[in-house]
Design a protein around this motif. Structure first.
Motif, short mmCIF file in Angstrom:
data_model
loop_
_atom_site.label_atom_id
_atom_site.label_comp_id
_atom_site.label_asym_id
_atom_site.label_seq_id
_atom_site.Cartn_x
_atom_site.Cartn_y
_atom_site.Cartn_z
N VAL A 34 5.38 6.49 -5.23
CA VAL A 34 6.30 6.51 -5.47
C VAL A 34 6.35 7.39 -3.72
N ALA A 35 7.57 7.25 -3.41
CA ALA A 35 7.86 7.57 -2.33
C ALA A 35 8.78 8.76 -1.93
N PHE A 36 8.64 9.84 -1.46
CA PHE A 36 10.01 10.45 -1.10
C PHE A 36 9.69 11.70 -0.27
N ARG A 37 11.14 12.41 0.01
CA ARG A 37 11.38 13.13 1.20
C ARG A 37 12.24 14.43 0.93
N SER A 38 12.58 14.66 1.91
CA SER A 38 13.48 15.96 2.04
C SER A 38 14.38 15.55 2.49
N ALA B 194 3.00 8.26 3.62
CA ALA B 194 3.39 7.33 4.20
C ALA B 194 3.92 6.70 5.34
N SER B 195 3.77 5.86 6.44
CA SER B 195 4.38 6.06 8.47
C SER B 195 5.49 5.36 7.65
N TYR B 196 5.62 4.37 6.86
CA TYR B 196 6.85 3.12 7.06
C TYR B 196 7.75 3.40 5.73
N PRO B 197 8.53 4.28 5.53
CA PRO B 197 9.35 5.03 6.18
C PRO B 197 8.23 6.57 5.86
N GLU B 198 7.52 7.39 7.02
CA GLU B 198 7.40 9.10 6.84
C GLU B 198 7.72 9.36 5.21
N SER B 199 7.30 9.48 4.91
CA SER B 199 7.36 10.29 3.62
C SER B 199 5.83 10.27 2.82
N ILE B 200 6.13 11.22 1.78
CA ILE B 200 5.29 11.62 1.06
C ILE B 200 4.67 10.32 -0.27
N ARG B 201 3.62 10.13 -0.37
CA ARG B 201 3.39 8.82 -1.12
C ARG B 201 2.52 9.20 -2.52
N ILE B 202 2.74 9.13 -3.70
CA ILE B 202 1.54 9.39 -4.76
C ILE B 202 2.09 7.75 -5.49
N ILE B 203 0.56 8.00 -5.72
CA ILE B 203 0.62 6.66 -6.30
C ILE B 203 -0.23 7.34 -8.06
N VAL B 204 0.47 6.51 -8.87
CA VAL B 204 0.15 6.84 -10.51
C VAL B 204 -0.52 6.14 -11.27
N MET B 205 -1.83 6.75 -10.98
CA MET B 205 -2.84 5.80 -10.91
C MET B 205 -3.28 6.18 -12.48
N THR C 244 0.74 -1.02 0.24
CA THR C 244 0.27 -0.03 -0.03
C THR C 244 0.97 0.90 -0.20
N GLU C 245 2.21 0.98 0.93
CA GLU C 245 2.50 2.56 1.01
C GLU C 245 3.51 2.43 -0.07
N MET C 246 4.31 1.54 -0.02
CA MET C 246 5.54 1.59 -1.49
C MET C 246 5.56 0.52 -2.29
N GLY C 247 4.49 0.02 -3.04
CA GLY C 247 4.20 -0.56 -4.18
C GLY C 247 5.55 -1.61 -4.30
N LYS C 248 5.94 -2.22 -2.81
CA LYS C 248 6.59 -3.65 -3.37
C LYS C 248 5.79 -4.29 -3.30
N ILE C 249 6.81 -5.65 -4.01
CA ILE C 249 6.39 -7.59 -4.09
C ILE C 249 7.42 -8.12 -3.39
N CYS D 94 1.11 4.11 -16.89
CA CYS D 94 1.23 4.84 -15.87
C CYS D 94 2.99 3.53 -15.37
N MET D 95 3.84 2.66 -15.68
CA MET D 95 4.92 2.61 -14.93
C MET D 95 5.92 3.60 -15.75
N GLU D 96 6.05 4.48 -16.70
CA GLU D 96 6.62 5.40 -17.41
C GLU D 96 6.14 6.67 -16.66
N ILE D 97 4.95 7.07 -16.44
CA ILE D 97 5.13 8.52 -15.95
C ILE D 97 5.16 8.43 -14.57
N THR D 98 5.90 7.22 -13.61
CA THR D 98 6.46 7.09 -12.80
C THR D 98 7.44 7.14 -12.49
#
Ligand code: 0PR
Length: 383
Positions: free
Chosen positions: A325-329, A351-362, A168-173, A298-302
């Motif tokens: 995509v999860a990012f921070r500064s 996202a809560s773990y790790p704290e970050s902004i999360r963009i879902i490229v739907m 849900t947060e990082m899109g990992k498998i 979606c992947m290309e835009i990601t």
């Protein structure tokens, strides 16, 4: 409630006011949702079947056939055509059904389930409802479940292990192949939550993306959640649950003395036939080619977004594996980035773990939306 009814035109004038307050996916401003604009073919099919109730399928044998065909088509997409399942409301209900099947099949006194720390909160609900002890396994440096942690947590009370294909947060498998081997060795039920990834991983693999196995082609996988109302473009609420064996559905079946079906395995009774019809129509209309195109776009835009984020001075939490995509500064807190983006009219999520902004490229997010977002992000970094 008024005594005298209000005329139709006036009703629609009234509800339009509420609708105007809502955001729309089409605006390109919603960056933190796993849902999207439903595809018009799905919407039309949904409308056609609004009165059909799959809780009493004998009345709607046509809709029931569509559900059966959808389950076979989704099964085929996920490595096994002869699977058993239902079209339901979404990932939460699917995960609840999977955990219920595992618990009912094993019948232990103090049942436990092992889920990755990244698992969706629906497993907390399932654990609460089904009186299961929820045990969380650690993640590795790339936010996938750590096999050593899962192995360590297995006990005589383990009724199920969960792996996520598209967290849900990082899109990992998660390493589903290794989880499958582990579950086969230990005779444990393995559930794969592919609510998000189920409609994209197979198509991306087809298009040449190097992604791991995660489906019924792995013998240890007992059930899979796959949500048509996420990357499947179906109207909300449309979820899917697939089981490798009929016995899992049977383990939950209760008798329905006066209905046209004798046994019922779903959590809900009355349920939408429209969702099954919309899923059927979309699978047939878009086909492999249509879904492949959507997943690849979606992947290309990601990847365009991920590169852009780094260019304007932010850091990625992890390279994207799917369209999240999860990012921070280094210099601005995540809360502050979120506040500044919201001030500029972007609906993002954290996202809560790790704290970050999360963009879902739907699929509702096009390149121009991402370009506009990146230029705002650049300004935010200079504020
Ligand atoms: N499994 C996974 C991996 C999920 O990401 C989700 C939901 C679920 C199960 C539960 O699915 P349902 O919500 O269909 O029951 N993931 C999204 C999330 O929690 C749901 C979502 C969708 C949230 C749109 C917000 C939104 O605007 O982020």
């Amino acid at each position: 409630m008024e005594d005298k009814g209000i005329p139709r035109e006036q009703i629609f004038r009234m509800i339009r006011k509420y609708k105007e307050i809502d955001l729309t996916h089409r605006s390109g401003r919603i960056l933190g949702s796993m849902c999207t604009c439903p595809h018009p073919v799905g919407v039309e099919a949904y409308f056609m079947f609004l009165e059909s109730n799959l809780g009493d399928p004998g009345l709607f044998p046509g809709t029931k056939s569509m559900e059966d065909e959808v389950i076979a088509m989704l099964g085929e997409l996920l490595g096994k055509k002869d699977v058993f399942g239902h079209i339901i409301t979404g990932g939460t209900e699917a995960n609840l059904m999977a955990m219920r099947a595992a618990r009912n099949t094993l019948k232990m006194d103090n049942p436990e389930i092992i889920v990755p720390q990244s698992a969706h909160f629906s497993f907390r609900k399932a654990a609460d409802i089904l009186c299961l002890k929820l045990i969380k396994a650690d993640l590795d440096d790339d936010y996938r479940v750590k096999m050593a942690s899962v192995e360590e947590l297995i006990s005589d009370n383990t009724v199920a292990i969960v792996g996520v294909a598209g967290t849900t947060e990082m899109g990992k498998i998660d390493p589903i192949e290794e989880l499958s081997d582990l579950c086969l060795e230990n005779d444990i039920y393995l559930h794969v939550d592919a609510a998000f990834g189920g409609y994209s991983i197979p198509f991306l693999k087809d298009a040449g993306y190097d992604l791991p196995k995660f489906d019924f082609s792995l013998q240890g996988v007992s059930s899979i959640t796959i949500d048509p109302h996420k990357m499947g473009l179906a109207p909300i609420p449309t979820g899917g649950i697939l089981f490798r064996k009929r016995k899992y559905l049977e383990s939950m079946a209760v008798e329905t003395p006066y209905l046209t079906e004798e046994m019922q395995s779903t959590v809900v009774g009355t349920r939408s036939g429209a969702a099954a019809a919309a899923t059927w129509a979309l699978l047939k209309h878009l086909g492999n080619e249509g879904y492949r195109k959507i997943a690849v776009e979606c992947m290309e835009i990601t990847l365009f977004l991920a590169e852009g984020i780094m260019k304007v001075g932010f850091e990625l939490v992890t390279p994207p594996q799917l369209n999240i995509v999860a990012f921070r500064s280094k210099k601005i807190s995540v809360e502050e980035i979120a506040r500044r983006l919201e001030d500029r009219g972007w609906a993002i999520s954290m996202a809560s773990y790790p704290e970050s902004i999360r963009i879902i490229v739907m699929p509702h997010l096009k390149r121009e939306h991402i370009e506009a977002f990146l230029s705002d992000l650049e300004i935010i970094n200079q504020d």
